[in-house]
Write a protein that holds these residues in place. Structure first.
Motif: not given
Length: 285
Positions: A22-23, A68-70, A74-77
């Motif tokens: 997350t960081r 996978v979720w992260v 990340f790409f959505i952000e």
């Protein structure tokens, strides 16, 4: 290996992994301003980490799911940063709830906002009367941005035509009874100056919980013993009094001299000094 030990090390590993993911991937917005997608991601990652810690899921399977979720988040952000259309679709847009001093009931119904919600948010913005509000927008983060009518807006130095200098960050020079040398050096001061100022206040470094030096070189001190009263800094007041005394002296010289050239010089400089005092008074009071 005992089961409780496995739970302990898996829980610690999940905590470290979640912090790193997350960081360094999702960034600070995951904490401060969650949109719908970030909210879902946060809940899912926390759930996966919790299940993995107590072995409801295989550790390797849980790690893959977390990754996978992260990665997807990340790409959505990245897409949200580059595309306003995607950002508007996923995060929504701000909704105007008050315009030209009138409440827009249809917009409130659309965002499921009731009157109590509106009044509560207005009070948080120090707007206790709806009639004082010119414009209010419900942001996508859930905060209400409020613009008061001009007659109810706070008065600033600009309204009086005053040009004030930019404020500098106060430097903390004592923390928990310890002198911090770097902040002192940043503002061109040293320990000798600090000791002198503390002697004027009648306190010792060991009794100081926190001390800061502001933009004008004044020392603010907070003591461990809250019962003791520390005198307020007087540098500004002394400077203002000195300037006014100088102006009074110049006016006296102007009245007492018979030399017209000298009288004219005194009058010119007195006018300049009074103008300077007028501009400095709001800063020195």
């Amino acid at each position: 290996m005992p089961e409780w030990i496995q739970i302990v090390w898996k829980s610690l590993a999940a905590i470290v992994l979640m912090f790193l993911l997350t960081r360094f991937l999702l960034g600070n917005r995951q904490i401060s301003e969650l949109n719908y997608f970030q909210y879902i991601v946060g809940i899912t990652i926390g759930s996966l980490a919790g299940f993995s810690s107590i072995d409801f899921l295989n550790w390797g399977t849980g790690l893959i799911a977390l990754t996978v979720w992260v990665v997807v988040a990340f790409f959505i952000e990245k897409l949200l940063l580059k595309s306003k259309k995607i950002r508007d679709w996923m995060e929504g847009k701000g909704t105007t709830l008050i315009k030209d001093g009138k409440i827009l009931e249809d917009n409130m119904k659309r965002v499921k906002y009731n009157t109590d919600d509106l009044l509560s948010q207005l009070r948080k913005k120090n707007a206790f009367n709806v009639a004082d509000v010119e414009f209010a927008v419900l942001e996508t983060s859930g905060d209400l941005s409020v613009l008061l009518k001009k007659e109810y807006q706070p008065i600033t130095p600009k309204h009086f035509g005053l040009n004030l200098p930019n404020e500098q960050e106060s430097q903390t020079v004592i923390m928990d009874g310890n002198v911090l040398n770097e902040p002192l050096a940043n503002i061109g001061l040293n320990r000798e100056w600090l000791h002198t100022e503390l002697e004027k206040l009648g306190v010792t470094i060991e009794n100081v919980f926190l001390a800061q030096v502001d933009n004008y070189g004044e020392l603010y001190v907070d003591l461990y013993n809250d019962q003791l009263q520390v005198p307020e800094p007087q540098q500004k007041a002394i400077l203002l009094s000195t300037l006014k005394k100088c102006a009074a002296d110049i006016e006296l010289f102007c009245l007492s001299t018979e030399n017209q050239d000298a009288k004219k010089m005194y009058e010119t400089n007195l006018m300049k000094l009074n103008k300077m005092i007028s501009r400095l008074t709001p800063l020195l009071k």
